[in-house]
Design an enzyme around this catalytic site. Structure first.
Site, mmCIF file in Angstrom:
data_model
loop_
_atom_site.group_PDB
_atom_site.id
_atom_site.type_symbol
_atom_site.label_atom_id
_atom_site.label_comp_id
_atom_site.label_asym_id
_atom_site.label_seq_id
_atom_site.Cartn_x
_atom_site.Cartn_y
_atom_site.Cartn_z
ATOM 1 N N PRO A 1 0.821 -1.220 0.000
ATOM 2 C CA PRO A 1 0.000 0.000 0.000
ATOM 3 C C PRO A 1 0.848 1.261 0.000
ATOM 4 O O PRO A 1 1.784 1.405 0.791
ATOM 5 C CB PRO A 1 -0.815 -0.133 1.291
ATOM 6 C CG PRO A 1 -0.916 -1.596 1.510
ATOM 7 C CD PRO A 1 0.392 -2.172 1.040
ATOM 8 N N CYS A 2 0.498 2.191 -0.906
ATOM 9 C CA CYS A 2 1.302 3.404 -1.077
ATOM 10 C C CYS A 2 0.795 4.573 -0.257
ATOM 11 O O CYS A 2 1.484 5.584 -0.140
ATOM 12 C CB CYS A 2 1.343 3.803 -2.554
ATOM 13 S SG CYS A 2 -0.268 4.287 -3.226
ATOM 14 N N GLN A 3 -0.411 4.480 0.317
ATOM 15 C CA GLN A 3 -1.012 5.632 0.983
ATOM 16 C C GLN A 3 -0.134 6.249 2.068
ATOM 17 O O GLN A 3 -0.090 7.476 2.205
ATOM 18 C CB GLN A 3 -2.378 5.255 1.565
ATOM 19 C CG GLN A 3 -3.451 5.007 0.524
ATOM 20 C CD GLN A 3 -3.488 3.553 0.107
ATOM 21 O OE1 GLN A 3 -2.543 2.802 0.353
ATOM 22 N NE2 GLN A 3 -4.588 3.154 -0.513
#
Length: 414
Positions: free
Chosen positions: A80-82
């Site tokens: 996940p890049c968030q």
């Protein structure tokens, strides 16, 4: 014979689609989102484990793949890049990075890498993953990979670079951090750009018109109509521009202060250029919008991400937009996969065009005619202050006040 791969945080399978074109076969994929998992099943992306990686073991992955430790050619992962993104999870002006609970997925990615011991690892994330400081992801991965090497007697070496997908024939500017880990300690040389702007000596960028021009229809379907307060302002913005056109720095009517809105606010595609980055969760006013002042269709977004037309996206339009916006463009994955095969896995270099590439150079029609500003917005015309700069805007000041209040509250409790 296809090379074996395992896929973590697979999403809708952008990396896997590209790796398949490069000669890899995904044996097993792991994806927590049920709609993405349904898309993976529909596209036959290996044996799909619809689960969080926290509950998956390396032994399980190897058993399903029919392989032993060390036999898998490639493990790919897009955690996940968030936590590292500019557009989400900002607090007090700084992305949370490794302090975000969602970054624990990196721990499990490294756990599975250590258990599987693939010959090569491919990891992708947003450029912010390579940021400075204790919250940065790339530095942490490099440090912890060194510990894996010591424990397991291997020599994984991390090679990394930030690539713009448009430089590789994708009809969209999209910057991604690419990390390649070789178990034998060899440095991986990232592929050289294949496309660029005029005067570069390289083939021209693949444009939005090259990708989706043939899908353009004069009649706008009901589900692609733009709605909301600013819908009628969009026709007054030229192709390739955003709301800044209507600031003192633009050439339209001064309706907004410079940089007082987010970049994608009323952002439009230009036929003669690659698209801007597609968003996974766009708001009503977030572009890029089509040059005909409408939303992009799912088929158009898939083309701009370089998915083949036959790739399936399950769920509602909201689900499909999210899957496409979160994906790695398959063409970039194909090019990187071919380079990995040649440099690290002993394959002969291929002189053929990538299977997922699009032809560039189609002459687009002239830009759409710009309409006058609708009268309902003319009450906004006037002098507007520009944004005062990073950390000094109203949002940052509000967060600073909240932080100060928290500190004062903590001090009073002490």
């Amino acid at each position: 014979m296809a090379r074996s791969s395992i896929s973590l945080f697979t999403g809708v399978g952008g990396i896997d689609c590209g790796l398949a074109a490069a000669g890899f076969e995904t044996a097993v994929s792991v994806e927590i989102d049920p709609t993405c998992a349904a898309s993976l099943v529909a596209n036959r992306v290996g044996h799909v484990i619809s689960s969080d990686v926290t509950g998956v073991t390396a032994g399980e992955l190897l058993s399903i793949a029919g392989a032993r430790e060390g036999e898998i050619d490639l493990l790919s992962a897009g955690p996940p890049c968030q936590p590292f993104s500019k557009s989400a999870n900002w607090r007090y002006g700084t992305p949370l990075g490794l302090e975000d609970p969602r970054s624990r997925s990196i721990d499990h990615m490294l756990r599975l890498i250590e258990g599987v011991l693939p010959r090569v690892v491919l990891i992708e994330n947003v450029p912010g993953f390579a940021g400075e400081g204790a919250r940065a992801g790339l530095k942490s991965v490099t440090t912890r990979v060194a510990k894996i090497n010591k424990r397991r007697g291997v020599a994984y070496r991390v090679s990394s670079a930030i690539l713009d997908t448009a430089d590789f024939g994708v009809p969209q500017h999209r910057r991604r951090l690419i990390m390649v880990l070789d178990r034998e300690g060899r440095e991986f040389n990232m592929p050289a750009p294949t496309h660029a702007g005029s005067g570069s000596g390289l083939p021209p960028y693949v444009t939005a018109w090259d990708a989706i021009g043939e899908l353009d229809k004069p009649r706008v379907p009901q589900e692609l109509r733009v709605r909301g307060r600013w819908a009628d302002l969009l026709p007054s913005i030229p192709e390739g521009e955003n709301y800044i056109w209507h600031t003192e720095r633009g050439r339209g009517v001064p309706l907004f202060g410079y940089r007082t809105r987010y970049w994608s606010f009323l952002l439009k595609l230009a036929k003669a250029r690659p698209a801007w980055t597609l968003a996974a969760n766009p708001s009503q006013n977030s572009g890029p919008f089509h040059w005909r002042n409408r939303l992009l269709s799912v088929a158009e977004m898939a083309r701009l991400q370089s998915f083949p037309d036959w790739w399936r996206f399950e769920g509602t339009r909201v689900h499909q937009v999210r899957q496409i916006g979160n994906a790695v463009p398959p063409l970039l994955a194909e090019i990187i996969g071919r380079a990995i095969s040649h440099q690290l896995l002993g394959a002969k270099p291929s002189m053929r065009r990538p299977k997922l590439s699009l032809r560039a150079g189609t002459a687009p029609p002239p830009p759409e005619r710009v309409q006058p500003v609708h009268r309902q917005y003319l009450t906004l015309k006037g002098s507007h202050l520009a944004h005062p700069g990073h950390g000094r805007g109203p949002g940052a000041l509000r967060r600073a006040r909240e932080l100060e209040a928290e500190l004062l509250k903590g001090a009073s409790q002490d």
